[in-house]
Structure formats: structure tokens, C-alpha cells
Design an enzyme around this catalytic site. Sequence first.
Site, mmCIF file in Angstrom:
data_model
loop_
_atom_site.group_PDB
_atom_site.id
_atom_site.type_symbol
_atom_site.label_atom_id
_atom_site.label_comp_id
_atom_site.label_asym_id
_atom_site.label_seq_id
_atom_site.Cartn_x
_atom_site.Cartn_y
_atom_site.Cartn_z
ATOM 1 N N ASN A 1 12.275 9.203 -1.318
ATOM 2 C CA ASN A 1 11.750 8.053 -2.059
ATOM 3 C C ASN A 1 10.561 7.470 -1.275
ATOM 4 O OD1 ASN A 1 13.238 6.970 0.076
ATOM 5 N ND2 ASN A 1 13.744 5.117 -1.062
ATOM 6 N N PRO A 2 9.826 6.490 -1.833
ATOM 7 C CA PRO A 2 8.615 5.998 -1.158
ATOM 8 C C PRO A 2 8.823 5.477 0.263
ATOM 9 C CG PRO A 2 8.604 5.299 -3.441
ATOM 10 C CD PRO A 2 9.942 5.945 -3.204
ATOM 11 N N CYS A 3 9.935 4.817 0.539
ATOM 12 C CA CYS A 3 10.164 4.295 1.887
ATOM 13 C C CYS A 3 10.791 5.327 2.815
ATOM 14 C CB CYS A 3 11.036 3.041 1.831
ATOM 15 S SG CYS A 3 10.195 1.625 1.088
ATOM 16 N N GLU B 1 13.752 6.582 3.207
ATOM 17 C CA GLU B 1 15.125 6.535 3.715
ATOM 18 C C GLU B 1 16.077 7.419 2.916
ATOM 19 O OE1 GLU B 1 15.191 3.191 0.642
ATOM 20 O OE2 GLU B 1 13.786 3.997 2.117
ATOM 21 N N PRO C 1 15.016 -0.481 3.875
ATOM 22 C CA PRO C 1 14.457 -1.670 4.551
ATOM 23 C C PRO C 1 15.044 -2.984 4.068
ATOM 24 C CG PRO C 1 12.875 -0.720 3.012
ATOM 25 C CD PRO C 1 14.007 0.257 3.110
ATOM 26 N N GLY D 1 13.982 -5.301 2.101
ATOM 27 C CA GLY D 1 13.055 -6.425 2.261
ATOM 28 C C GLY D 1 13.376 -7.598 1.367
#
Length: 545
Positions: A49-51, A53, A217, A219
Site C-alpha cells: 500500500n502507499p505507506c 506497511e 502510521p 496518523g
Amino acid sequence: MERKIRARELWRELVQSARDWAEPGLIFWDTVKRGSPSEYNGMEVVTTNPCSEQPLQAYGACDLGSINLSAFVVDEFTEGARVDWEGLERAVRYSVRFLDDVLDYNMGRHPLKEQEEASRTSRRIGLGVTGLADMLAKLRIKYDSEEALDFVDEFFNRFKCVAYDASIELAKEKGAFPLFDAEKHLSMPFIRTLPSELREKIARFGLRNVAVLTVPPVGSGSVLVGTSSGIEPIFAFSYTRRSESLSKEYFKVYHPLVGEYIKRFGLKDESALPDYFVEAHRINPEFRVKMQGTIQKHIDSAISSTVNLPSDITVEEVEKIYMLAWKSGCKGITVYREGSREGVLITEEAKSSEKTEQSQSGDAGVGSPRKNWVRPRVLSGQTIKFRLPQGSIYITVNGDEEGIKEVFVNLGKSGSDEKSYSEAIGRLISRYLQHGGDVRDVIKSLKGIHGKTSTWDQGVQLLSVPDAIAKALELISGQEVPVPRTTGEQPQASPAEKGDAAASRTKAFSDDVVGVSVCPSCGEETLVYENGCYTCKTCAYTKCE
């Protein structure tokens, strides 16, 4: 198309960019593949995925959720502070079941049948955590200590075992994921790190989910519940947040746990906090990598984490951090150098340092790079409208007692080339002026630039869009700036001559076709002005004055 480049040159460029702009992060793909428990039967991971993880198989999707660890501390801030393992284990088991139920709920709702099939046959989930730093503070454990490393090693090992046992129990109740193969799954390197009793249960009952653990993350989620983010340390005890939607553009905010501690124990401010509270930018970067590497041993997917760096970090130091992350078994790593992304979160220390630098620069003169302008909520200004072949251009100029600070240029339709480049010119002028630039330099740079077609509007000759912007700035600022004539250029008419010529030129402009320009609608160079209107001969776009 393929092109070969030297690997070390690419590596150097990557590290330099990470140091300067906090992008890109790194993914150690060989480590990702080696640690993935799904490398068989078509479930092999091919992306993240984009991050980063969550490694994913083809057409895979994220099904993630995180437990707030700071909520599971008993007798916080005392000598007897401890983890509420009874409550936490119950939360882990409920969370694994919940995420598995989400997979069932989404059946029949995927955009593509391949996505649904990937979800159904692997049942990949990602249970994670947030608030680790807050938990450590409540336990009186300093984040950047060997005690913390020992604690998280033991903690996440137990967390992993509970989560895997929950997936085994679901397999007993509902069945293993369809592509489960006991022999192949038990041969995966990560699975071999599980205790023998768990591996025996997997051999007997299977697993409900091909992968179980992920650390995102978190966030927005951490802001929602008021904790530190993911496994990150506390970013700062207090910071200045920017918001255009509130009454103040900049306002001071305490980290929730810090604010709670200050209030509970009657402290004056964060300077009196005990030493087991520690900010991210005060933690040795290499220790951050060690922390992530320690936790990664117990996570079957991956971890999204960012290492905070001081503003004066060197490229060589960033390179060492990336190499250490690879050697420590991390599957990915990202760095953030203080100040590399402007205006999102500013630590009090960084803000104080910036003010000091500004005061030291003092009378450094106009254009000093140290000078920073903070926009007030309300600015007054003026707008000038000129008529160009491309359409009407609106130039809005705002300022304060020091002079012009903002220039907005509006030309063409949204999404058109004219709209984009005119807006870009306005932004660049504004940035220059806000950092101490002289408006006379802007006028001198733009005035006299010729485009394909020049026009007249109420006695003002407009040679191009940049020239129109310069002349608007002249009119509003009252600063007429002469432009040196180049060889062979016709002399400029006097103001009186311009006035006399204006009527006849305007009439000619109205009565006849004057030049051809780019159409703001279709982008073709077929826009003409005739009979008082701009008309595109290609798409029939029309704009009348």
C-alpha cells in the site's frame, strides 16, 4: 524503453532527495519477500500500500485496524505501573475477529472480481498498534533506552502470539483460509519463529488469515484518540499547528499525554517533565532504527515508521541510517528532516531558532533569505482587469504596511494551460515578495516580454501575460520602471501618443481579427477576436466582452 544507470549514482540521488525533501522512503523488497508468510499458492506479495506497511498479493487489499496501547496501562506514572495484559489480550482477540468479519462484510462489494477472489482466498488482515510512546511514558520507561528495547521485544512477542492464537481459534470455528497449505505455511521463515505449541496448533487446525499483523502510521487515528502515532515517539511536547480554518493561523498545542501530566501534577510547563518523556527529534536516529528492527521481528507484514532528523543532518548520515535499517531487518524506512516540509508541524524549538536567526539577520537588507513573512488573516488589495486575446485577465494585488505581499493572477478556465501558468507566475511573485523581494525587480523582469500578439486596453499596451502583470503592478504600486530598449526595437510612444492612438487601435481591435491565440478550452491555437468576441475556430468556444 529501458536505460541503464549506475546503481551508486541512483542511490546517491535517492539519499540526497530524502535528506532535502523527506522523499522517497525505502522498501527493502528482498526482506519483505523473505519475511512474508504468504509466498505460495499465488498469494506471493508483489506490491505494498502507499505507506508500505502492508505487502499485498496481486489484487490484494488492506484490512487494517490498530489497538491504542496507552489505554492498557494500570497505575500509570507510578512505580507499580504495568501492562493490563488481561484487557489487552481480550482486545487483541476481539480485533482479530472484527477484522476477519470485515472481510466477510465486504464480499460482493469489491470493484473487481479479482479483488474479491484475493480477499476470499487469503483472508489477509493487519492488526496494528498506536500509542506505543504514550504507553512507555505511562510505564516510566524512556523511549530511547535499552530498557525500552527489551520491553518492546518481549511485549510484541507476546502480542504476536495472542494474535496468531486468535486466528487459529477462528480457523477452528470457521475454517482456514481457502489457499492454506500446512506444510508450505509452516516452512515460512516468520512462522518458524512462533513457539512450538502455536506451530502445532497451526498444523492441526490451520489459520484463518494468511497474515495477521501490520503496523501502520495511524496518523489521523492517533489524533482522533489523542495518542502518539503508531510506534513513533512523541513528536514534540508542544508544537505550533497551522490551520486556515480557525481564528488563528498558528496556535500552540500540547501533546495530549503531556498536557494531561502537566495538569495532573501541577507543572508550570513541559520543561518540568520527568526524563522518561522524550521528544522524537532528541532521539538518536540509530536508536529509532533499532526500535523498528526489534519490533519488525514480531510483525509478519511490515511497519510504517519515520525517523525524525535535525535540520543540519548530512547526506552521509542519512545514508548510514538507511543502511542500518537494512541491516537491522527493517522492511522499509522513511526519514523526516526538520524543516524539509514547510508549515505542517513546527516544533517550538525550531520556531524559536527561526526567530533568533531572523533577529540576528536584523538589517540584512531587502531580499534576505532569513526574512519570513506571516500572513495576517485580513489583507487589503486591488484588482486590475485587462483584456487579452486569451480572455480577461484579473490581477489582484494585496499588501501590508511594508508593501505588496501577494499577487494572484486569474486567466482562462480551470484546468487550462493559461490558468496554470498564470497562477504559477502569481505564486512565484508572491513567494519572492514575502521573502523580502523588491516589486521593482519583478516589474523589471516581466515588463517588455513579448508574446505572439500585443493588444491595447484603455491606453495600455499589453505585449503578453507577463507584461500585463508587470503593468498592473506598476499601476497599483505607483513604481514606473523603465525597460532598456534592445537593439532594433521601436521606441515606446509617449503617454500622450498612446492616448491618441488608443481609440484607433481599439477600434481596429474590435472590427478586425487581431492575431491568433491558444484557446483556453481545447488548447488549439485557433482563438481569434472578432466582432467583439473571442471565438475558437476549432471547438467553438466563445467569450464576449
